[in-house]
Design a protein around this motif. Sequence first.
Motif, PDB file in Angstrom:
ATOM      1  N   GLU A 142      24.232  62.676  58.492  1.00  0.00           N
ATOM      2  CA  GLU A 142      25.315  62.028  58.768  1.00  0.00           C
ATOM      3  C   GLU A 142      25.348  62.087  60.382  1.00  0.00           C
ATOM      4  N   GLY A 143      25.191  63.066  60.956  1.00  0.00           N
ATOM      5  CA  GLY A 143      25.357  63.344  62.502  1.00  0.00           C
ATOM      6  C   GLY A 143      24.767  64.649  62.754  1.00  0.00           C
ATOM      7  N   GLU A 148      21.503  71.065  66.471  1.00  0.00           N
ATOM      8  CA  GLU A 148      20.903  69.722  66.680  1.00  0.00           C
ATOM      9  C   GLU A 148      21.232  69.619  68.099  1.00  0.00           C
ATOM     10  N   PHE A 186      18.484  68.075  62.124  1.00  0.00           N
ATOM     11  CA  PHE A 186      18.173  69.150  60.751  1.00  0.00           C
ATOM     12  C   PHE A 186      17.599  70.333  61.228  1.00  0.00           C
ATOM     13  N   ASN A 190      19.969  60.396  61.796  1.00  0.00           N
ATOM     14  CA  ASN A 190      21.105  60.221  61.452  1.00  0.00           C
ATOM     15  C   ASN A 190      22.248  59.068  61.571  1.00  0.00           C
ATOM     16  N   HIS A 225      24.034  65.862  50.186  1.00  0.00           N
ATOM     17  CA  HIS A 225      23.655  66.243  51.848  1.00  0.00           C
ATOM     18  C   HIS A 225      23.162  67.731  51.592  1.00  0.00           C
TER      19      HIS A 225
HETATM   20  N1  URA Z   1      23.563  67.481  59.319  1.00  0.00           N
HETATM   21  C1  URA Z   1      23.266  66.183  59.407  1.00  0.00           C
HETATM   22  O1  URA Z   1      23.881  65.256  58.753  1.00  0.00           O
HETATM   23  N2  URA Z   1      22.296  66.067  60.380  1.00  0.00           N
HETATM   24  C2  URA Z   1      21.727  66.731  61.056  1.00  0.00           C
HETATM   25  O2  URA Z   1      21.025  66.185  61.904  1.00  0.00           O
HETATM   26  C3  URA Z   1      22.012  68.014  60.898  1.00  0.00           C
HETATM   27  C4  URA Z   1      23.025  68.568  60.034  1.00  0.00           C
END
Ligand code: URA
Length: 212
Positions: free
Chosen positions: A47-48, A53, A60, A86, A159
């Motif tokens: 996602e982000g 990160e 991640f 992401n 996720h």
């Molecule tokens: N969750 C995510 O979606 N992306 C990442 O890079 C880290 C945690």
Amino acid sequence: MGKDNAATLAKIAQEIQVCRLCRLYQSATKAVPGAGNPKAELLFIGEGPGFYEDKSGLPFVGQSGKYLEQLLAMIGLTRDDVFITNVVKHRPPENRDPLPDEIAACKNYLDRQIEIIDPLVIATLGRHSMSRYFPNGKITKIHGVPKYDEYRAYYPLFHPAAVLRNPSWQQDMEQDFRRLPEVLEKVREMRATRKSPSTPADDGPLTQLSLF
Ligand code: URA
């Protein structure tokens, strides 16, 4: 080829470092363009970036990243074998969901990364990346069910952070991961039997999905 891929991905990463196309850069520390094998057969889209990160510039690396590494190890892979990125490349403040205009602003970077890496399988982690390929999909229904077009599979996964919050999904998540080698093999075979990988008919857009 590998070198070219790496160089082109590095160029995109440089663009992302100075990106001002949406508001997210204002509150972020580091951009997180994505990392891994530039010729990966398997691409993960989360996602982000979250807290860790954002500090490190790598995708991640927090708790959900550790879990993702464990899941990869189950099928004999490490994060260096795959590419992880992401839908948005800067951290949304307080880890809120990325907004539609932020995802749209970042889309071109992701599209280009996918085009260059040309993975056999795109595995989506969570609903924001899932909705790129399964706009009406419900994750609890469609997780672990691959969708194929002529040269790729799209594979929706929970996720990892959601699984850590809901341990009852852990077994499903592990089963879905264990099916990945089979999905990869199927796409390898599909591509191997194609007559000419570069004929115009084979280069159709993503919208030419043959199943579903
Ligand atoms: N969750 C995510 O979606 N992306 C990442 O890079 C880290 C945690």
